[in-house]
Design a protein around this motif. Structure first.
Motif, PDB file in Angstrom:
ATOM      1  N   GLU A 165      61.661 109.347 -20.764  1.00  0.00           N
ATOM      2  CA  GLU A 165      62.459 108.816 -19.662  1.00  0.00           C
ATOM      3  C   GLU A 165      62.488 109.808 -18.497  1.00  0.00           C
ATOM      4  O   GLU A 165      62.445 111.024 -18.685  1.00  0.00           O
ATOM      5  N   SER A 166      62.564 109.263 -17.278  1.00  0.00           N
ATOM      6  CA  SER A 166      62.679 110.106 -16.088  1.00  0.00           C
ATOM      7  C   SER A 166      64.053 110.750 -16.040  1.00  0.00           C
ATOM      8  O   SER A 166      65.025 110.222 -16.580  1.00  0.00           O
ATOM      9  N   ILE A 167      64.137 111.908 -15.401  1.00  0.00           N
ATOM     10  CA  ILE A 167      65.406 112.614 -15.289  1.00  0.00           C
ATOM     11  C   ILE A 167      65.931 112.496 -13.870  1.00  0.00           C
ATOM     12  O   ILE A 167      65.162 112.289 -12.927  1.00  0.00           O
ATOM     13  N   PRO A 168      67.245 112.607 -13.696  1.00  0.00           N
ATOM     14  CA  PRO A 168      67.811 112.490 -12.344  1.00  0.00           C
ATOM     15  C   PRO A 168      67.304 113.597 -11.425  1.00  0.00           C
ATOM     16  O   PRO A 168      67.040 114.718 -11.858  1.00  0.00           O
TER      17      PRO A 168
ATOM     18  N   VAL B  29      73.262 124.395 -16.498  1.00  0.00           N
ATOM     19  CA  VAL B  29      72.493 123.189 -16.155  1.00  0.00           C
ATOM     20  C   VAL B  29      72.348 122.322 -17.402  1.00  0.00           C
ATOM     21  O   VAL B  29      72.438 122.813 -18.536  1.00  0.00           O
ATOM     22  N   PRO B  30      72.118 121.012 -17.238  1.00  0.00           N
ATOM     23  CA  PRO B  30      71.891 120.143 -18.397  1.00  0.00           C
ATOM     24  C   PRO B  30      70.642 120.554 -19.176  1.00  0.00           C
ATOM     25  O   PRO B  30      69.744 121.221 -18.653  1.00  0.00           O
TER      26      PRO B  30
ATOM     27  N   ARG C 292      76.061 118.957 -12.608  1.00  0.00           N
ATOM     28  CA  ARG C 292      76.352 117.626 -13.154  1.00  0.00           C
ATOM     29  C   ARG C 292      75.523 116.572 -12.417  1.00  0.00           C
ATOM     30  O   ARG C 292      75.454 116.582 -11.190  1.00  0.00           O
ATOM     31  N   PRO C 293      74.907 115.632 -13.149  1.00  0.00           N
ATOM     32  CA  PRO C 293      74.151 114.567 -12.483  1.00  0.00           C
ATOM     33  C   PRO C 293      75.082 113.467 -11.983  1.00  0.00           C
ATOM     34  O   PRO C 293      76.205 113.304 -12.467  1.00  0.00           O
ATOM     35  N   TYR C 294      74.607 112.735 -11.009  1.00  0.00           N
ATOM     36  CA  TYR C 294      75.346 111.570 -10.540  1.00  0.00           C
ATOM     37  C   TYR C 294      75.105 110.404 -11.507  1.00  0.00           C
ATOM     38  O   TYR C 294      74.027 110.254 -12.076  1.00  0.00           O
ATOM     39  N   ALA C 295      76.133 109.577 -11.700  1.00  0.00           N
ATOM     40  CA  ALA C 295      76.046 108.468 -12.656  1.00  0.00           C
ATOM     41  C   ALA C 295      75.279 107.299 -12.054  1.00  0.00           C
ATOM     42  O   ALA C 295      75.828 106.217 -11.831  1.00  0.00           O
ATOM     43  N   ASP C 296      73.980 107.491 -11.808  1.00  0.00           N
ATOM     44  CA  ASP C 296      73.152 106.410 -11.279  1.00  0.00           C
ATOM     45  C   ASP C 296      72.372 105.764 -12.422  1.00  0.00           C
ATOM     46  O   ASP C 296      72.539 106.100 -13.600  1.00  0.00           O
ATOM     47  N   ASN C 297      71.502 104.796 -12.083  1.00  0.00           N
ATOM     48  CA  ASN C 297      70.746 104.077 -13.101  1.00  0.00           C
ATOM     49  C   ASN C 297      69.822 105.000 -13.890  1.00  0.00           C
ATOM     50  O   ASN C 297      69.641 104.847 -15.100  1.00  0.00           O
TER      51      ASN C 297
END
Length: 269
Positions: free
Chosen positions: A77-80, A28-29, A129-134
């Motif tokens: 910062e918020s995390i995905p 995990v990240p 892996r996270p999605y490449a969102d904002n």
């Protein structure tokens, strides 16, 4: 007599009752693992979803819980929330998960022993892996900004700091530089004058090391070695290893002179 080392080997039983159980190894990240470490034991950290479309590989996704997302510190910062897990099978490797239980009550009449358990065999590797969102892009930009900050920063002090006062140089460095300057200021004397000092010194002792000769003559060490090579031999063997002594043709000791005088008197008699 049997001699035991400080760290004695202890045999431990290994419980293999779960050896055939399949286990997933998930990477995990870092931001996810940090949140999970902060979470209490009874908190739900996320939900895993496995979809199996017909004729396709299984699709695995992870959704973090709202409680985990709300554990961020002020200004952080918020995390995905949503992540996909890339699945890969384990081939040409045998990986397992083990647990180690240390006994709590060691003062019992029959003390408990440490126990090892095999929790299962790793059958699949998954990478989260996270999605490449904002949300992820903002998090990535913040991590890049923090990484670009210098490790040391200049800070102006508005008051006297008593706990630590920086010094312009340390005592050992000052002494070393003064010693180097003193050596650099040594002027080369005339060669005959240096030879006179050397011969006078060797009349007192037969052997000298280079440090003592530098103190006696007060000459630069390179210049002194040039002169020593002309009139002295350098011993490479014990018992006078690394010592200088006069060559035989330059030796002239008072003891030899007195013995020669006595010998001449006896010959005259």
């Amino acid at each position: 007599m049997e001699i035991m080392s400080k760290e004695t080997h202890m045999d431990r039983d290994l419980d293999l009752s779960n050896a055939n159980r399949g286990v997933w190894l998930v990477k995990v990240p870092k931001y996810v693992s940090e949140r999970w470490e902060k979470a209490p034991g009874d908190m739900e950290v996320g939900k895993l979803k496995i979809a199996k479309p017909v004729g396709q590989k299984a699709q695995v996704s992870l959704t973090l819980s709202s409680a985990i997302l709300n554990l961020n510190e002020p200004g952080q910062e918020s995390i995905p929330k949503d992540h996909r897990l890339d699945v890969s099978t384990v081939t040409q490797q045998t990986l397992g998960v083990f647990s180690h239980v240390i006994p709590v009550n060691t003062d019992a009449v029959i003390p408990e022993t440490e126990k090892l358990y095999m929790e299962g065999k790793i059958v699949q590797k998954l990478e989260c892996r996270p999605y490449a969102d904002n949300c992820y892009m903002k998090l990535k930009l913040e991590s890049i900004r923090k990484a670009s900050l210098p490790a040391r920063q200049v800070k102006q002090l508005d008051r006297v700091v008593q706990t630590y006062k920086p010094v312009s140089d340390h005592k050992n460095n000052i002494e070393y530089m003064e010693r180097k300057k003193a050596e650099g200021k040594k002027a080369r004397d005339d060669k005959d004058a240096v030879l006179e000092m050397l011969f006078a010194a060797f009349e007192k002792h037969q052997y000298y090391n280079i440090k003592d000769l530098v103190k006696i003559t007060k000459q630069p060490i390179t210049y002194l070695k040039e002169i020593l090579k002309e009139v002295c031999n350098y011993n490479l063997k014990n018992p006078h290893k690394n010592m200088w002594e006069l060559k035989p043709e330059y030796r002239h000791y008072k003891q030899e002179e007195e013995s020669d005088t006595k010998k001449n008197d006896s010959d005259d008699d």
